[in-house]
Design an enzyme around this catalytic site. Structure first.
Site, PDB file in Angstrom:
ATOM      1  N   GLY A 179       1.070  -1.333  -0.186  1.00  0.00           N
ATOM      2  CA  GLY A 179       0.023  -0.082   0.073  1.00  0.00           C
ATOM      3  C   GLY A 179       0.806   1.109   0.083  1.00  0.00           C
ATOM      4  O   GLY A 179       1.878   1.111  -0.548  1.00  0.00           O
ATOM      5  N   SER A 180       0.261   2.162   0.674  1.00  0.00           N
ATOM      6  CA  SER A 180       0.988   3.638   0.356  1.00  0.00           C
ATOM      7  C   SER A 180       2.348   3.782   1.228  1.00  0.00           C
ATOM      8  O   SER A 180       3.128   4.623   0.565  1.00  0.00           O
ATOM      9  CB  SER A 180       0.096   4.830   0.841  1.00  0.00           C
ATOM     10  OG  SER A 180      -1.072   4.523   0.276  1.00  0.00           O
ATOM     11  N   THR A 181       2.544   3.024   2.120  1.00  0.00           N
ATOM     12  CA  THR A 181       3.982   3.144   2.557  1.00  0.00           C
ATOM     13  C   THR A 181       5.184   2.766   1.602  1.00  0.00           C
ATOM     14  O   THR A 181       6.194   3.307   1.470  1.00  0.00           O
ATOM     15  CB  THR A 181       4.259   1.995   3.598  1.00  0.00           C
ATOM     16  OG1 THR A 181       4.213   0.959   3.187  1.00  0.00           O
ATOM     17  CG2 THR A 181       3.737   2.285   5.037  1.00  0.00           C
TER      18      THR A 181
ATOM     19  N   LYS B  34       5.087   4.191  -1.408  1.00  0.00           N
ATOM     20  CA  LYS B  34       4.891   5.508  -2.136  1.00  0.00           C
ATOM     21  C   LYS B  34       6.532   6.288  -1.789  1.00  0.00           C
ATOM     22  O   LYS B  34       6.950   6.911  -2.396  1.00  0.00           O
ATOM     23  CB  LYS B  34       4.098   6.444  -1.941  1.00  0.00           C
ATOM     24  CG  LYS B  34       2.528   6.015  -2.476  1.00  0.00           C
ATOM     25  CD  LYS B  34       1.554   6.775  -1.947  1.00  0.00           C
ATOM     26  CE  LYS B  34       0.180   6.287  -2.621  1.00  0.00           C
ATOM     27  NZ  LYS B  34      -1.078   6.693  -1.835  1.00  0.00           N
TER      28      LYS B  34
END
Lengths: 366, 642
Positions: free
Chosen positions: B292-294, B296
């Protein structure tokens, strides 16, 4: 035929007593640990062996004074009795099984091995037969074949127990006697061929014999099964070296070699007394053989000659097979070492046979 | 033809000759066996005579970096029976069975077994009390031998990392297995010659080989931080009843693991009470899932390093979705974030914004950085059962795959990979191999035998880029989705993550792994903490809501514990309407009770001690606390004050 009686062969008596003495010492040394464990008496086997030796010596001196022609006259009866006993021993309930063979007859300590007696009866009878039919011995059909037929009939009976060791000793002894009587060499060669085939057949008929053969070639193939005794025997002899570990110092007698006082006593002897001790025993047996053959040479008649060579070759062949087994030259067969192994009937019979030999020596002229 | 006596005499001579010849052959054979085969046979015979009684070495202890024992040994005596020496087997069996709580028939079988030494299974590693009971029975042939049992003083604490040992003290899982060879030491023995019945043979000397004890293992784990982590996970477990939780704390400048834990957990002493997949899987290194966004952070670091973006100057418009090769990829926020700077893209965790960054990088560069940060291969941490994760096959990466990868979907990574990668992104750009065994210590002398040192794998980004990443991520916590992790004075930076769980190639409905990866202080990171909560219940499944506060708590307490000083110049927290107000604690020392009542309008007081002047207070002046927090003051007389 009768000659003036002279003295018996003292050297033969001396040799016999020497072997007996060594045997007594070794029976004690080899059995002490086992005897202490089982009977809480380290002298248990030694005391009994001493008793057997005493009885045997008395019997020996008694028989020494019985003129050997008695055995010729009684040989037929003895042989028939032995055949009957060999039949009886096979009947379950009459014959007793020990170590996988139905070889014993009688009650407890008073039991005997008919095959042991058969050995002697056969020698007595064959000596008579050969001395009476010596002229025909070069003929296969008329001289050799009847003798062989009788011998192998007895051998066949013994193998039904089965007792390969005693049977082999008996056959070996009888063939030696026939050889001495003058049978043709070519017949022996032919016989050898047949014998080889027969032996192969015997071996193939019973799987445990195959195992014994292979275990003798490479005992480490089955170290806990068929090769066990062989390995334990070599573990005794090998560390003995030239001088041995010293009397009483055997390690293999500590329950590694099963019943070290019986068939494998020579292994313990070689372990404790080394190559020197083992060679000395072999030398004593060689001298014994020499005295025996010498008596056969001097015997007053052919019967005495054949009886003497029969008795001494029986002793010698039994020694050869026993020590051959112990040193790994031969598959394990299970026979005693004359005069040394623990065992009442074996020892007394041997001494009685020597008694016969001594009687012949009394009549001998050299 | 008549056989003459001459033939008989010749044949007799032949018999004597052949006989003596055979005796000679046998004698030669005897000599061969005794003199030539003798030595070899003696060796073999010695092996057959010798019996060896093993002497167990002491297993090395496992300690934390400050010497706190985490796995140690406890005396656990073992019952041995020497059947040959047992005098009354029936009675012995009955008495033993009673103490050892076993059937008498079983005990009898052991007591009468034909063997040198018999170990009764029920008599292995028993308590000292039971051992004393047996000793008091005074049974012939029954012996109590000193033995040890592994003991984990903290129970389920760090259990996945430590693992546990079996009945023979052999490592079965975790570090106990990974470093079994070093920990277990070498067996010693007493060899003696025995007869075939197991009794000592006279006149033969014994041979003693002493055992070598295993080495003590000192970990990089800091039990103080581990305690904090365990506590926070317990709280989270009670609060959210999740399917699982994962937490890792690492020193970003070395790769030293400071704490590692997961739920569900187990007590090594009773590991049989849980299914094997619980004790066999050390989730922080084993599990792989969509980050997920981690993830990014990786895209951000790459774009910054490649100078594809200026966080403050470049702008982006997020309509709430982005169309890539005909596919519509939605932003997590319906309606989108509208116009924003790229710093705000990071703060808002805006998916279309990261798709744009991915496009600026291009497929090759993006994946080069992902691999350079260590994804798609094991980190090489010294723990059992590490996962590898899965990246898209480069040949099959089209615009859609590139776009989803840029915001952390469609890739599969392990927690430890993320921690190592983020550490590299914030520590100045160097990727370290995480490790957990710090040094080996001789248990006798206390001497350090060998030491593991930080292993830098490679430089991934520059110092300058790293600094920008730290700044962007600090602002995520202060002003973006990661506010839950904000800690006053400690400049926490980080990134939330919310990943939908997939099963058999399909996303599961309403089933998310919510995570937060944080580091602090942002000016000089000392700690990276990752927490992932699998399917929390009774809450919105957002990393910012569930995981960020846990990381914040762990950060705050851990940094204080390891003595990191609070910072000034922190990015101020943007307040939401429901955020509690924070006030600075004033200096109350020297004030009287009367003064206190006038001074403190927005804090509670907990007064103790006698006297009328404040001589001490907690927290100390200058510390920021929530409005309405309690200040403890200690009263004394003026002369007594310092």
């Amino acid at each position: 035929m009768s000659q003036k009686k002279s003295t018996p062969d003292f050297l033969l008596i001396l040799l016999t007593f020497s072997l007996l003495a060594i045997g007594l010492i070794m029976v004690y040394s080899a059995s002490a640990v086992w005897a202490e464990y089982k009977f809480h008496d380290s002298f248990f086997f030694a005391k009994r062996q001493l008793l057997f030796a005493g009885v045997g010596i008395i019997a020996m001196f008694f028989i020494m004074n019985v003129d050997y022609w008695v055995w010729r006259d009684w040989s037929k009866v003895l042989l028939i009795i032995c055949f009957v006993l060999l039949v009886l021993v096979l009947i379950p309930g009459v014959g007793m099984v020990r170590n996988g063979s139905r070889s014993w007859i009688g009650v407890g300590a008073f039991s005997i091995q008919p095959s042991e007696f058969m050995k002697l009866a056969m020698i007595a009878f064959l000596a008579k037969y050969l001395s009476e039919h010596q002229k025909k011995i070069t003929s296969f059909k008329q001289g050799m074949l009847p003798a062989l037929a009788l011998v192998f009939a007895a051998f066949g009976m013994i193998m039904l127990q089965p007792d390969l060791g005693t049977g082999t000793v008996m056959v070996g002894t009888c063939i030696t006697m026939i050889f001495v009587a003058g049978a043709r060499i070519s017949h022996f060669v032919g016989l050898g061929m047949v014998g080889l085939a027969g032996f192969a057949g015997l071996v193939l008929s019973a799987p445990y014999r195959i195992k014994r053969i292979t275990s003798f070639l490479n005992p480490w193939e089955d170290p806990l099964g068929s090769g066990f005794q062989m390995i334990q025997s070599l573990y005794a002899i090998g560390p003995g070296g030239l001088l041995g570990l010293g009397l009483g110092q055997s390690r293999q007698k500590f329950f590694y070699l099963p019943e070290p006082q019986t068939d494998f006593i020579f292994a313990i002897l070689a372990e404790e007394l080394g190559f020197i001790g083992g060679s000395l025993v072999l030398l004593l047996f060689s001298l014994l053989l020499w005295r025996g053959v010498r008596i056969a040479f001097g015997a007053p008649d052919l019967y005495g000659s054949f009886l003497a060579i029969g008795i001494i070759s029986m002793v010698a062949i039994q020694v050869m097979i026993n020590i051959g087994v112990v040193t790994g030259l031969m598959p394990v067969t299970g026979i005693t070492l004359p005069f040394l192994s623990y065992g009442g009937s074996s020892l007394t019979l041997m001494l009685m046979a020597i008694g016969v030999l001594l009687n012949i020596s009394k009549h001998a002229r050299y | 033809m008549r056989v003459s006596n001459v033939t008989v005499r010749k044949r007799l001579a032949a018999v004597l000759l052949i006989g003596v010849l055979i005796f000679s052959i046998i004698d030669i054979r005897l000599g061969y066996v005794q003199l030539i085969l003798g030595d070899g046979l003696t060796e073999k015979a010695k092996n057959s005579w010798s019996r060896s009684i093993p002497f167990e070495p002491k297993r090395g202890e496992i300690l934390d970096r400050n010497g706190v024992p985490l796995a140690t040994n406890m005396s656990a005596p073992t019952v041995y029976v020497v059947p040959r020496q047992v005098e009354n087997p029936a009675e012995t069996a009955e008495k033993l069975a009673k103490v050892l709580n076993m059937p008498v028939e079983e005990a009898y079988k052991h007591v009468t077994k034909k063997t040198l030494i018999e170990r009764i299974p029920e008599g292995r590693k028993i308590s000292n009390e039971k051992a004393r009971e047996i000793r008091d029975l005074n049974l012939k042939g029954v012996y109590i031998a000193e033995d040890t049992k592994r003991y984990y003083p903290f129970g389920s604490y760090l259990s996945h990392v430590l693992g546990f040992t079996g009945i023979d003290n052999q490592g079965l899982t975790g570090l106990e297995l990974y470093y079994d060879k070093e920990l277990k030491g070498h067996k010693g023995s007493v060899e003696f010659y025995s007869d075939a019945k197991g009794k000592r043979m006279p006149n033969m000397a014994d041979r003693y080989t002493p055992p070598t004890d295993g080495l003590n293992l000192e970990l990089t784990i800091d039990s103080r931080i581990q305690t904090i982590v365990e506590r926070e996970l317990d709280i989270a477990e009670a609060k959210y009843n999740p399917d699982g939780i994962i937490a890792i704390a690492m020193d970003p400048n070395t790769g030293e693991i400071l704490a590692m834990s997961s739920r569900p957990t187990f007590d090594p002493a009773n590991y049989r009470n849980v299914p094997s997949e619980i004790y066999n899987r050390n989730l922080p290194v084993w599990s792989t899932y969509e980050p997920g966004s981690t993830f990014k952070i990786i895209t951000l670091a790459a774009a910054l390093e490649e100078k594809k973006v200026n966080l403050l100057k470049d702008h982006f418009y997020d309509p709430g979705y982005v169309k890539v090769a005909g596919a519509t990829l939605r932003c997590w926020k319906r309606g989108g974030h509208g116009s924003e700077t790229f710093l705000e893209v990071v703060q808002n965790s805006c998916n279309p914004g990261f798709v744009a960054l991915g496009e600026r990088l291009g497929k090759e560069k993006l994946f080069d950085y992902i691999k350079a940060f260590g994804f798609g291969q094991k980190t090489g941490i010294d723990l059992q059962g590490e996962g590898t994760g899965i990246l898209f096959d480069m040949k099959r990466v089209g615009p859609v795959e590139q776009a989803t990868t840029a915001f952390g979907q469609g890739v599969s990574v392990t927690p430890i990979q993320q921690v190592a990668a983020v550490a590299a992104a914030v520590n100045g750009g160097i990727l370290y191999t995480p490790y957990i065994a710090k040094q080996w210590i001789d248990p006798e002398t206390g001497e350090v035998i060998s030491r593991n040192t930080p292993k830098a794998k490679r430089r991934v980004i520059s110092e300058e880029t790293s600094k920008q990443v730290r700044f962007a991520l600090e602002s995520v916590v202060a002003q973006g989705t990661g506010k839950g992790a904000f800690v006053e004075g400690y400049r926490v930076g980080g990134k939330t993550g919310t990943a939908q769980k997939a099963k058999n190639g399909r996303y599961l409905k309403d089933d998310y792994i919510v995570s937060f990866i944080g580091f602090a202080p942002a000016d000089d990171p000392k700690l990276v903490v990752y927490v992932a909560v699998d399917h929390p219940k009774g809450t919105v499944q957002f990393g910012g809501v569930v995981a960020a506060p846990i990381v914040g708590k762990i950060m705050e307490d851990s940094l204080r514990t390891i003595g990191v000083k609070p910072r000034k110049g922190q990015i101020e927290k943007e307040r939401a309407w429901n955020d509690p107000k924070v006030v600075e604690v004033p200096n109350l020392e020297g004030l009287t009770k009367k003064d206190l009542q006038e001074q403190l309008f927005n804090l509670k007081l907990d007064v103790s001690g006698e006297g009328d002047v404040v001589i001490d207070q907690a927290p100390q002046p200058g510390v920021k606390v929530k409005e309405g927090a309690t200040i403890r003051v200690y009263m004394g007389t003026k002369s007594g004050s310092r």
